[in-house]
Write an enzyme that holds these catalytic residues in place. Structure first.
Site, PDB file in Angstrom:
ATOM      1  N   ILE A  15      -5.624  -8.942  11.106  1.00  0.00           N
ATOM      2  CA  ILE A  15      -4.915 -10.153  11.540  1.00  0.00           C
ATOM      3  C   ILE A  15      -3.493 -10.219  11.005  1.00  0.00           C
ATOM      4  O   ILE A  15      -2.673 -10.960  11.512  1.00  0.00           O
ATOM      5  CB  ILE A  15      -5.665 -11.460  11.174  1.00  0.00           C
ATOM      6  CG1 ILE A  15      -5.932 -11.544   9.677  1.00  0.00           C
ATOM      7  CG2 ILE A  15      -6.946 -11.610  11.981  1.00  0.00           C
ATOM      8  CD1 ILE A  15      -6.297 -12.951   9.237  1.00  0.00           C
ATOM      9  N   LYS A  16      -3.185  -9.459   9.955  1.00  0.00           N
ATOM     10  CA  LYS A  16      -1.820  -9.496   9.433  1.00  0.00           C
ATOM     11  C   LYS A  16      -1.526  -8.226   8.656  1.00  0.00           C
ATOM     12  O   LYS A  16      -2.405  -7.656   8.036  1.00  0.00           O
ATOM     13  CB  LYS A  16      -1.652 -10.708   8.511  1.00  0.00           C
ATOM     14  CG  LYS A  16      -0.334 -11.408   8.697  1.00  0.00           C
ATOM     15  CD  LYS A  16      -0.412 -12.846   8.230  1.00  0.00           C
ATOM     16  CE  LYS A  16       0.301 -13.771   9.197  1.00  0.00           C
ATOM     17  NZ  LYS A  16       0.031 -15.179   8.937  1.00  0.00           N
ATOM     18  N   GLU A  20       2.627  -4.652   1.345  1.00  0.00           N
ATOM     19  CA  GLU A  20       1.735  -4.318   0.248  1.00  0.00           C
ATOM     20  C   GLU A  20       0.284  -4.157   0.707  1.00  0.00           C
ATOM     21  O   GLU A  20      -0.458  -3.356   0.158  1.00  0.00           O
ATOM     22  CB  GLU A  20       1.833  -5.457  -0.789  1.00  0.00           C
ATOM     23  CG  GLU A  20       1.150  -5.236  -2.087  1.00  0.00           C
ATOM     24  CD  GLU A  20       1.865  -4.221  -2.977  1.00  0.00           C
ATOM     25  OE1 GLU A  20       1.238  -3.824  -3.961  1.00  0.00           O
ATOM     26  OE2 GLU A  20       3.010  -3.828  -2.682  1.00  0.00           O
ATOM     27  N   LYS A  22      -2.887  -4.973   4.055  1.00  0.00           N
ATOM     28  CA  LYS A  22      -3.282  -5.408   5.397  1.00  0.00           C
ATOM     29  C   LYS A  22      -4.398  -6.427   5.244  1.00  0.00           C
ATOM     30  O   LYS A  22      -5.238  -6.299   4.358  1.00  0.00           O
ATOM     31  CB  LYS A  22      -3.809  -4.222   6.211  1.00  0.00           C
ATOM     32  CG  LYS A  22      -2.753  -3.225   6.608  1.00  0.00           C
ATOM     33  CD  LYS A  22      -3.384  -2.112   7.437  1.00  0.00           C
ATOM     34  CE  LYS A  22      -2.323  -1.093   7.819  1.00  0.00           C
ATOM     35  NZ  LYS A  22      -2.924   0.092   8.457  1.00  0.00           N
ATOM     36  N   LYS A  38      -8.550  -8.150   1.953  1.00  0.00           N
ATOM     37  CA  LYS A  38      -7.162  -7.794   1.652  1.00  0.00           C
ATOM     38  C   LYS A  38      -7.165  -6.356   1.176  1.00  0.00           C
ATOM     39  O   LYS A  38      -7.650  -6.059   0.083  1.00  0.00           O
ATOM     40  CB  LYS A  38      -6.621  -8.743   0.587  1.00  0.00           C
ATOM     41  CG  LYS A  38      -5.169  -8.478   0.219  1.00  0.00           C
ATOM     42  CD  LYS A  38      -4.638  -9.617  -0.642  1.00  0.00           C
ATOM     43  CE  LYS A  38      -3.184  -9.397  -0.991  1.00  0.00           C
ATOM     44  NZ  LYS A  38      -2.644 -10.522  -1.779  1.00  0.00           N
ATOM     45  N   ASP A 141       4.720 -16.763  -6.460  1.00  0.00           N
ATOM     46  CA  ASP A 141       5.248 -16.712  -5.098  1.00  0.00           C
ATOM     47  C   ASP A 141       4.889 -17.996  -4.363  1.00  0.00           C
ATOM     48  O   ASP A 141       4.297 -17.976  -3.297  1.00  0.00           O
ATOM     49  CB  ASP A 141       4.673 -15.484  -4.366  1.00  0.00           C
ATOM     50  CG  ASP A 141       5.351 -15.250  -3.025  1.00  0.00           C
ATOM     51  OD1 ASP A 141       6.474 -15.747  -2.827  1.00  0.00           O
ATOM     52  OD2 ASP A 141       4.744 -14.580  -2.169  1.00  0.00           O
TER      53      ASP A 141
END
Lengths: 237, 199
Positions: A15-16, A20, A22, A38, A141
């Site tokens: 999905i993204k 760093e 996927k 992840k 972040d």
């Protein structure tokens, strides 16, 4: 049966993709909701030995930060599986929407589908960050993309909650300096993504101040200093 | 009984028994089986080749599944910390690295009333650890039922009613006054999932 985790990824939906890692969605167990994977894929530009130890350390670091948050009742996605050798972290899939998309300038039009005002969202954000900082977790972040708004079960007040995500850059520290920099990063993210958001961010800080008690005084003083000099400390003198 | 296949991993069978009558006998049979030599020992060990999990220390279906999955991963990698994949499930459930403690806390004990049996794979390992044949899912279930004097019931419902929350809080070092059960479940499941990178 050589590598089950890679087979699991092959059968999952991408999905993204970032620099760093996927992100995939998959189902792990029968009768359980889908989860998010992840995958910190191997970086060919690094030496193989360095690559695997860095990947391992980062997966471990992210998992530990999340558990620390969970133990302090900060709302974060739960951990579902870890395969540090392959660089895979399985996380609870949050069914919600990024705060970035809800606020003006972030893309979507707000249709008020969560039943909370923008100002209430800011208060939720400030409270959640204060809880996280009280546990000495520095997110590293904080942006409006890394916060999800999720609906709560019916008859709860408020009807939605903030879930903090992406602990890939997280560290632990009790210093007011690091907490102030964390807030400063968020302030910059607000002003660059959402036009005219100063009053909104002030609500975040108000809720943060209320949630962090005595620690607020020192952090507030630091935040003023950080605003003058920027995120990085001056190395002169 | 529930059977499930995980991508690239062996099939897993789980059955929940309530009102278990013979916990003490089962436990001594397990211990005795480990010490028998020769073919008779192999047969006896295959007869009790399951993970025996005391349901009182399990908070949810996901909790048990997560431990099984992490044990399967370790098994497929050849990185088991205990002797078998079944004992690895008990080890995965325990937050510390002490194997005896894991078996004491999560394994069957003389007072166990709600018991979960887990079997990884469909291979009958009777002779010298070598495959002596394949069992179908029903044969696995029949073996479970012949071992345990208790009533097999739905897994999710069984777990929901068997949990000893005070014990769980103690094992996972959660504050005794701690609030919502959903919060406790989340900490517990996540602790089990990340055990391999804990320290």
């Amino acid at each position: 049966m050589s590598n089950s985790t890679l087979k699991l990824i092959e059968s999952s939906k991408l999905i993204k993709q970032g620099a760093e890692a996927k992100i995939y969605v998959t189902t792990l167990h029968p009768n359980e909701p889908p989860i998010l994977l992840k995958h910190r894929f191997s970086k060919k530009y690094r030496h193989a030995a360095l690559d695997s130890s860095l990947t391992r350390a980062r997966v471990a670091g992210e998992a530990r930060a999340i558990l620390r948050c969970l133990r302090s009742e900060v709302r974060v996605p739960g951990i579902r599986m870890v395969d540090a050798e392959e660089g895979v972290l399985g996380l609870e899939l949050i069914d919600g929407k990024a705060v970035r998309q809800i606020l003006p300038g972030g893309g979507d039009d707000d249709d008020g589908e969560f039943g909370v005002t923008h100002d209430e969202i800011m208060t939720l954000i400030g409270t959640e960050i204060a809880k996280m900082h009280l546990a000495n977790v520095i997110h590293g972040d904080l942006t409006t993309s890394n916060m999800m708004l999720r609906r709560r079960p019916p008859n709860c007040h408020p009807p939605a909650e903030i879930v903090l995500i992406d602990f890939g850059l997280t560290s632990t520290s009790g210093l007011p300096e690091d907490k102030a920099v964390d807030l400063y990063v968020l302030e910059r993210a607000f002003s660059s993504t959402h036009p005219d958001s100063e009053p909104l961010f002030q609500s975040v800080l108000n809720a943060y101040a209320a949630g962090s008690g005595k620690a607020w005084e020192a952090i507030s003083r630091r935040l003023d200093e950080v605003r003058l000099r920027g995120r990085k400390r001056s190395m002169v003198g | 009984m529930q059977s499930a296949t995980y991508t690239g991993l062996p099939r897993v069978h789980i059955c929940f028994f309530t009102a278990v009558q013979n916990a003490a006998a089962l436990r001594s049979r397990l211990i005795a089986a480990a010490g028998i030599d020769g073919t008779h020992g192999d047969v006896e060990r295959e007869a009790v080749n399951f993970a025996f999990v005391d349901a009182a220390s399990i908070v949810s279906h996901l909790h048990l599944r997560t431990a099984i999955y992490q044990a399967l991963l370790a098994h497929s990698r050849g990185s088991l910390r205990t002797k078998t994949v079944h004992s690895e499930i008990l080890f995965a459930l325990n937050p510390s690295n002490n194997i005896t403690e894991a078996i004491k806390r999560f394994g069957i004990n003389d007072k166990t009333q709600a018991l979960i049996l887990v079997r990884v794979g469909n291979v009958d390992e009777t002779v010298d650890g070598r495959a002596a044949g394949t069992l179908d899912d029903n044969a696995v279930f029949d073996r479970m039922k012949s071992l345990v004097q208790g009533r097999p019931i739905n897994l999710e419902e069984g777990i929901e009613h068997a949990t000893d929350w005070d014990m769980v809080k103690k094992i996972y070092k959660l504050p005794q006054i701690s609030a919502l059960r959903t919060c406790i479940q989340e900490v517990v499941v996540s602790s089990v999932a990340m055990k391999s990178v804990m320290s």
